[in-house]
Scaffold this motif. Structure first.
Motif, PDB file in Angstrom:
ATOM      1  N   ALA D 173     -29.276  14.496 -31.191  1.00 16.32           N
ATOM      2  CA  ALA D 173     -28.760  13.128 -31.195  1.00 16.32           C
ATOM      3  C   ALA D 173     -28.705  12.580 -29.776  1.00 16.32           C
ATOM      4  CB  ALA D 173     -27.387  13.090 -31.850  1.00 16.32           C
ATOM      5  N   TRP D 176     -32.300  11.629 -28.820  1.00 14.81           N
ATOM      6  CA  TRP D 176     -32.766  10.440 -29.542  1.00 14.81           C
ATOM      7  C   TRP D 176     -32.050   9.192 -29.042  1.00 14.81           C
ATOM      8  CZ3 TRP D 176     -34.504  10.923 -35.289  1.00 14.81           C
ATOM      9  CH2 TRP D 176     -35.312  12.065 -35.449  1.00 14.81           C
ATOM     10  N   MET D 177     -30.752   9.360 -28.767  1.00 11.04           N
ATOM     11  CA  MET D 177     -29.972   8.234 -28.261  1.00 11.04           C
ATOM     12  C   MET D 177     -30.599   7.696 -26.976  1.00 11.04           C
ATOM     13  SD  MET D 177     -27.089   6.631 -28.931  1.00 11.04           S
ATOM     14  CE  MET D 177     -25.826   5.610 -28.166  1.00 11.04           C
ATOM     15  N   ARG D 178     -30.971   8.619 -26.068  1.00 15.58           N
ATOM     16  CA  ARG D 178     -31.608   8.185 -24.822  1.00 15.58           C
ATOM     17  C   ARG D 178     -32.931   7.494 -25.109  1.00 15.58           C
ATOM     18  NH1 ARG D 178     -27.002  10.810 -24.462  1.00 15.58           N
ATOM     19  NH2 ARG D 178     -26.097  10.665 -22.362  1.00 15.58           N
TER      20      ARG D 178
END
Lengths: 204, 204, 204, 204
Positions: D173, D176-178
């Motif tokens: 997560a 993916w967030m980055r």
DNA sequence: TCATAAGCGAGACGGTACGTCCAGTCTTACG
DNA sequence: CGTAAGACTGGACGTACCGTCTCGCTTATGA
């Protein structure tokens, strides 16, 4: 949005043309030109937008623009399709022949399809392609007219100085003038006289 | 777009005409017609939208529509303002006079302002008001032309059957024909002969 | 064409917003965002085109593009309008507070309006403006979250090495991850534990 | 448009793959995926339309749709082809291993091909098939990550409460967030610490 | 003298049409 | 049957103008 879709599917179960492979579908062309003609009759020339034609023909706008890249091109196509090929029937004298010609074109230009010609002239003033098409058309008609004048000249109807092509253009100009100034109700007979009398051998 | 911004900042540091009370501001009219003319010169007839004129003139669109209710009306006004009042200087013979006339109008129609006339003809095909204005103008010019023909007739240049007004219209038609088919480079002298020779007394 | 006009005027006698002078009409903004929301509810995110919104709002497309220059901008506006300002109510422990937070956002993201957020993330991948707006939003929420973590830290709930902001981002990432992979039915309680347990002082 | 023409004439002098009978032509698949990759590099993700890929690959659109029924499917295929199969090389500690992982994926996601992954996430928000493919991919990567975490746990690096799969998802997560917020320049080392420190046995 | 009536710049507004792009389906002609 | 080619419908895109409107201001006029 949904409403419109429903309307379309609801109101008309049209056969829905599809592609016929990697080549132009004549049915599509037919449908588009037909739609253009219908719109002309129903809404007049102001209603004749690419958008409206596409909608009425159930054709994609891209298809229209593919084959007729501008409104002008479409106009020309519609006109080409609608105009009968007028043959100058010899009425014995040039004046009579030209009177018949005037009567014919004035009648035609008054029809919905014929009005397109005025539009083409209008469009030609700002669309070079249309201007070119119009010029092509003018020359073509000029030749046909000049032939008639030639025949008349051969018969000895015309005075010596008359040049067939120049006279043909004068004849055309008179007609086009009536068209663009909205005087298609002019009397063809009278007009023929007004344009030609000076050139006829009788009037010395 | 960028051009417009530049135009605005470039041409004027906010002179900003204001209302001069409950009456028409002549400066505004002047600014608008001037802007229209400028646009004609810079962008051509295609760029002459009400929107663009208002922007360039720093005028409100409502002001435009108040005084010129349509593009056509504005066109006519621009033309009226630009066209010099041509007086048919008598060159001795009708042919020479008409040759001079053709030379004059062809030269004028080739200028940016003169091109407006072709546009007016175009607009007249779909705008009744413009059509009416055009028809008024045609009649006015017809009278002026007919007078010249009349004088020629009085001098005995013309054959018996010649009718001044009809001949005048033929003369005009020849010019307009060259305009709408983009042949303003035609030779005025030659054209005058082609149109008139038949009607001159010399050529029996 | 005519049919459509009739349909529109026939089916709805809407008040027809007009200009209120040279300034933005709030009623128009309201109508547009409202229409967008309605479409979301009715047709889902796929139906949310600028075209459709304009039609439903009875607004000109130009008006839309004037105030929201892209679909992304409109999405952001719709989201801003729909999202309640979540305040992190303190549930005593960080885990409980975060569980409540997860429950709240998951519930919201499941609503029609909430689904917009996923769309915004999607749009941000190809629209720089949306990306920027999203980043702004992320930072704003991060600050709010970090505060909660801070308070928790002040209460001595967290281990020494914990950094409020970093932890806050981990918390957010877990939520966003569930959103973009369509797992909003995850158990908020459980998720809070899975993300935070390692950082709580109890679990040495 | 011009570009495409140039591309066509430039890149290939009509090698022209043909059917190899009633079975799938691998050369075609190769050409299509290759073309997609080229477009990505040249025009970016916005230029990656089915149309453009077909043109560049000199493939029929029907062929594309036959094997990849939607843009999403093609995206997934391109990504599958481009991504190297990352094997988590053990760097001794979980933190170091994950830092290496972050460095690897961030580097990859920054490449033209890697950017496709962001697009896939975007597409997944509105295309169920892509969503499914993405979910499959997520699970697959999750298993790989969880294994690494498992090994770490076996080595006694992690605190008692740590669940391999939950931790793996937290790790993912964060990455993916980055990605979706455009912060692929984050420091991998630092990120690994921020995500994992709480779970490591050293930090009581 | 001051209300009021109009002119005016500005520009928002609902709309229509523009011309372009792409999706996804289809047909042909070839192998 | 697979394939290249590309025409086709459909629909959204973003832009440009249209003609109408309202605002806030100005100035002349008449009550």
């Amino acid at each position: 949005m949904a409403d419109q879709v429903e309307d379309l599917t609801g109101s008309c179960a049209k056969p829905q043309r599809r592609s016929i492979g990697a080549k132009r579908n004549p049915a599509t062309e037919e449908a588009i030109l037909g739609a253009a003609q219908e719109i002309l009759r129903d809404k007049g020339v102001k209603g004749l937008s690419m958008e409206a034609v596409a909608k009425r023909a159930r054709a994609g706008k891209a298809t229209l623009y593919k084959w007729w890249p501008s409104r002008g091109a479409l106009l020309v196509a519609v006109y080409e399709r609608a105009k009968g090929e007028h043959v100058h029937e010899d009425k014995g004298t040039l004046i009579a022949t030209m009177a018949a010609f005037y009567r014919y074109v004035f009648d035609f230009w008054r029809t919905a399809e014929g009005q397109v010609f005025a539009l083409i002239i209008a469009e030609a003033q700002s669309d070079a392609d249309v201007a070119e098409a119009l010029e092509r058309y003018r020359k073509e008609r000029l030749v046909a007219l000049a032939e008639v004048v030639d025949r008349s000249q051969a018969r000895g109807e015309l005075i010596e100085g008359a040049q067939a092509e120049a006279l043909a253009e004068t004849i055309m100009a008179a007609a086009w003038m009536r068209l663009i100034t909205g005087r298609l109700d002019s009397d063809p007979e009278r007009l023929a006289h007004e344009v030609l009398d000076g050139w006829m051998v009788g009037n010395r």
